[in-house]
Motif scaffolding. Sequence first.
Motif, mmCIF file in Angstrom:
data_model
loop_
_atom_site.group_PDB
_atom_site.id
_atom_site.type_symbol
_atom_site.label_atom_id
_atom_site.label_comp_id
_atom_site.label_asym_id
_atom_site.label_seq_id
_atom_site.Cartn_x
_atom_site.Cartn_y
_atom_site.Cartn_z
ATOM 1 N N GLY A 261 0.877 -0.945 -0.007
ATOM 2 C CA GLY A 261 0.004 -0.155 -0.036
ATOM 3 C C GLY A 261 0.937 1.279 -0.095
ATOM 4 O O GLY A 261 1.805 1.294 -0.629
ATOM 5 N N PHE A 262 0.725 2.237 0.873
ATOM 6 C CA PHE A 262 1.197 3.670 0.939
ATOM 7 C C PHE A 262 2.021 3.354 2.233
ATOM 8 O O PHE A 262 1.502 3.467 3.343
ATOM 9 N N LYS A 263 3.219 3.275 2.018
ATOM 10 C CA LYS A 263 4.126 2.919 3.031
ATOM 11 C C LYS A 263 4.147 3.871 4.360
ATOM 12 O O LYS A 263 4.041 5.273 3.955
ATOM 13 N N ASN A 264 4.126 3.399 5.645
ATOM 14 C CA ASN A 264 4.024 4.354 6.487
ATOM 15 C C ASN A 264 5.250 5.352 6.512
ATOM 16 O O ASN A 264 4.844 6.689 6.887
ATOM 17 N N GLU A 265 6.287 4.803 6.212
ATOM 18 C CA GLU A 265 7.585 5.947 6.147
ATOM 19 C C GLU A 265 7.138 7.371 5.289
ATOM 20 O O GLU A 265 7.420 8.269 5.215
ATOM 21 N N LEU A 266 6.503 6.789 4.060
ATOM 22 C CA LEU A 266 5.856 7.611 2.930
ATOM 23 C C LEU A 266 4.897 8.929 3.601
ATOM 24 O O LEU A 266 4.982 10.076 3.353
ATOM 25 N N MET A 267 4.185 8.266 4.485
ATOM 26 C CA MET A 267 3.150 8.818 4.999
ATOM 27 C C MET A 267 3.890 9.959 6.199
ATOM 28 O O MET A 267 3.367 11.287 6.181
ATOM 29 N N VAL A 268 4.790 9.508 6.939
ATOM 30 C CA VAL A 268 5.583 10.270 7.803
ATOM 31 C C VAL A 268 6.213 11.451 7.092
ATOM 32 O O VAL A 268 6.184 12.530 7.419
ATOM 33 N N LYS A 269 6.797 11.064 5.970
ATOM 34 C CA LYS A 269 7.550 12.161 4.983
ATOM 35 C C LYS A 269 6.633 13.116 4.655
ATOM 36 O O LYS A 269 6.976 14.575 4.660
ATOM 37 N N ASP A 270 5.424 12.840 4.225
ATOM 38 C CA ASP A 270 4.371 13.765 3.680
ATOM 39 C C ASP A 270 3.817 14.617 4.867
ATOM 40 O O ASP A 270 3.699 15.873 4.518
ATOM 41 N N LEU A 271 3.779 14.076 5.986
ATOM 42 C CA LEU A 271 3.207 14.972 7.302
ATOM 43 C C LEU A 271 4.186 15.967 7.629
ATOM 44 O O LEU A 271 3.721 16.898 7.829
ATOM 45 N N GLU A 272 5.410 15.383 7.664
ATOM 46 C CA GLU A 272 6.550 16.417 7.894
ATOM 47 C C GLU A 272 6.511 17.507 6.792
ATOM 48 O O GLU A 272 6.835 18.632 7.376
ATOM 49 N N LEU A 273 6.503 17.183 5.604
ATOM 50 C CA LEU A 273 6.370 18.368 4.595
ATOM 51 C C LEU A 273 5.167 19.336 4.729
ATOM 52 O O LEU A 273 5.465 20.434 4.614
ATOM 53 N N ALA A 274 4.203 18.679 5.118
ATOM 54 C CA ALA A 274 2.757 19.471 5.631
ATOM 55 C C ALA A 274 3.106 20.230 6.735
ATOM 56 O O ALA A 274 2.753 21.495 6.683
ATOM 57 N N GLN A 299 6.653 4.081 12.900
ATOM 58 C CA GLN A 299 8.018 3.908 12.353
ATOM 59 C C GLN A 299 8.899 3.575 13.197
ATOM 60 O O GLN A 299 9.721 2.448 12.788
ATOM 61 N N SER A 300 9.173 4.153 14.303
ATOM 62 C CA SER A 300 9.915 3.817 15.258
ATOM 63 C C SER A 300 10.113 2.404 15.751
ATOM 64 O O SER A 300 11.050 1.711 16.449
ATOM 65 N N ARG A 301 8.875 1.919 15.746
ATOM 66 C CA ARG A 301 8.807 0.407 16.343
ATOM 67 C C ARG A 301 8.946 -0.589 15.183
ATOM 68 O O ARG A 301 8.891 -1.608 15.359
ATOM 69 N N GLY A 302 9.587 -0.120 14.142
ATOM 70 C CA GLY A 302 9.999 -0.952 12.946
ATOM 71 C C GLY A 302 8.778 -1.224 11.766
ATOM 72 O O GLY A 302 9.093 -2.230 11.154
ATOM 73 N N TYR A 303 7.819 -0.422 11.933
ATOM 74 C CA TYR A 303 6.885 -0.802 10.687
ATOM 75 C C TYR A 303 6.920 0.032 9.396
ATOM 76 O O TYR A 303 5.483 0.444 8.987
ATOM 77 N N GLY A 304 7.824 0.828 9.595
ATOM 78 C CA GLY A 304 7.803 1.732 8.260
ATOM 79 C C GLY A 304 7.673 1.308 7.114
ATOM 80 O O GLY A 304 7.204 2.205 6.188
ATOM 81 N N GLN A 305 7.900 0.097 6.813
ATOM 82 C CA GLN A 305 7.510 -0.330 5.415
ATOM 83 C C GLN A 305 6.322 -0.848 5.269
ATOM 84 O O GLN A 305 5.878 -1.353 4.244
ATOM 85 N N LYS A 306 5.478 -1.117 6.450
ATOM 86 C CA LYS A 306 3.957 -1.244 6.176
ATOM 87 C C LYS A 306 3.101 -0.337 5.748
ATOM 88 O O LYS A 306 3.586 0.898 5.985
ATOM 89 N N ASP A 307 2.010 -0.671 5.315
ATOM 90 C CA ASP A 307 0.990 0.253 4.840
ATOM 91 C C ASP A 307 0.600 1.401 6.290
ATOM 92 O O ASP A 307 0.832 0.818 7.298
ATOM 93 N N PHE A 308 0.358 2.502 5.919
ATOM 94 C CA PHE A 308 -0.124 3.526 7.086
ATOM 95 C C PHE A 308 -1.037 2.992 7.981
ATOM 96 O O PHE A 308 -1.220 3.473 9.197
ATOM 97 N N SER A 309 -1.947 2.255 7.547
ATOM 98 C CA SER A 309 -3.162 1.624 8.236
ATOM 99 C C SER A 309 -2.794 0.823 9.351
ATOM 100 O O SER A 309 -3.358 0.379 10.188
ATOM 101 N N TYR A 310 -1.375 0.403 9.348
ATOM 102 C CA TYR A 310 -0.847 -0.571 10.482
ATOM 103 C C TYR A 310 -0.993 0.326 11.570
ATOM 104 O O TYR A 310 -0.948 -0.396 12.554
ATOM 105 N N VAL A 311 -1.206 1.466 11.581
ATOM 106 C CA VAL A 311 -1.530 2.222 12.945
ATOM 107 C C VAL A 311 -2.613 1.563 13.756
ATOM 108 O O VAL A 311 -2.520 1.473 15.081
ATOM 109 N N TYR A 312 -3.409 1.004 13.118
ATOM 110 C CA TYR A 312 -4.484 0.300 13.666
ATOM 111 C C TYR A 312 -3.767 -0.834 14.902
ATOM 112 O O TYR A 312 -4.351 -1.137 16.104
ATOM 113 N N GLN A 313 -3.106 -1.529 14.317
ATOM 114 C CA GLN A 313 -2.441 -2.622 15.087
ATOM 115 C C GLN A 313 -1.719 -2.033 16.389
ATOM 116 O O GLN A 313 -1.773 -2.790 17.292
#
Length: 320
Positions: A261-274, A299-313
């Motif tokens: 999906g859309f990697k968590n690390e890319l979501m972090v990148k875009d939120l930091e840009l915003a 991301q800091s827990r090691g799930y940066g490569q997972k889709d950003f919806s991993y936040v549910y877990q």
Amino acid sequence: MAARPILTTSLSTFSRRAYSSKADKNVAFLGLGNMGGFMAANLVKKGFNVTGYDPSKETLTAAEKNGIKRANSIAAAVESANAVVSILPSNKVVLDAYLGKDGVIKHAQKGALLIDSSTVDPNVPKEIFPIAIENGVGFIDAPVSGGVMGAQNATLAFMSGGRKGDFDRSLPLLQAMGAKQFHCGDVGAGQVAKLANNMLMGITGMATAECMNMGIKMGLDPKVLLDVLNNSSARSWSTEVYCPVPGLVPTAPSSRNYDGGFKNELMVKDLELASGMALGIRSPIPLGAVATQLYRIVQSRGYGQKDFSYVYQLLKEEKK
Ligand code: NAD
């Protein structure tokens, strides 16, 4: 990089108009990764001659199988192109690729049109644009929404910033790679629209995860809860298409172990840009700030490569 507000001279326009002038047939494509690989392949399918460059040899080899001609440098890719499309990972990579001594602007043909589809700080295209014009080439920012599936199926939405003439000229290319093309205003305006979209997507994603988790922990059947949300005032793209709870929406990344999906690390990148953009104009973003922190924790827990919806877990794991 301090953000400056964009002065827009035109209202958002949604355009499906056919392009009447002669199309730019020879295209250089820079960045053949998850998004660019499919986008370049779609240009080939629609009859464009595409020469690609990516520093990864394996990526170039994979692209060759889709009819993309291999170039071993940016200069070699762009020297005979009428148009250049790029989709690259970061501000620095984009600035180096365009303005570096072996970069696009130094080697592009006079009259070429340059289209950058990376997601970057709006000041990046604003820095490139005047140098492009000075060197006799056109430039627009045209970031995309729709993810890897959208890139593969040519259903991306393009949000462009730049001169209207350059936007009109880009349409045959954008239409070959996507389903919707917006002209958002002057150069940089596409990035502003993209960052606003992704910040809202991050916030609604986080909110959906939080509320689904709460309802399920209270004993509700997840299917029933999602059905209620999708037929009530809380409905959103996150509830309908991208539910973070596995097994409820079969096509959502959560139903395939949060991969592809859309990697968590890319979501972090875009939120930091915003966040940087908002800070520069003192626009309050309380929810954007919370979302940035939460996805950063994922991301800091090691799930940066997972889709950003991993936040549910992550939320689900928290004990009472
Ligand atoms: P990716 O990492 O899969 O691909 C980027 C590619 O750029 C890599 O293959 C890398 O080798 C290449 N590259 C690096 N430096 C280069 C250079 N100097 N010249 C040419 N190529 C170079 O990333 P991606 O997922 O394809 O994302 C690319 C951009 O698109 C990012 O800005 C991202 O935010 C944006 N985006 C991604 C998605 C998505 O769902 N993946 C959705 C919308 C927007």
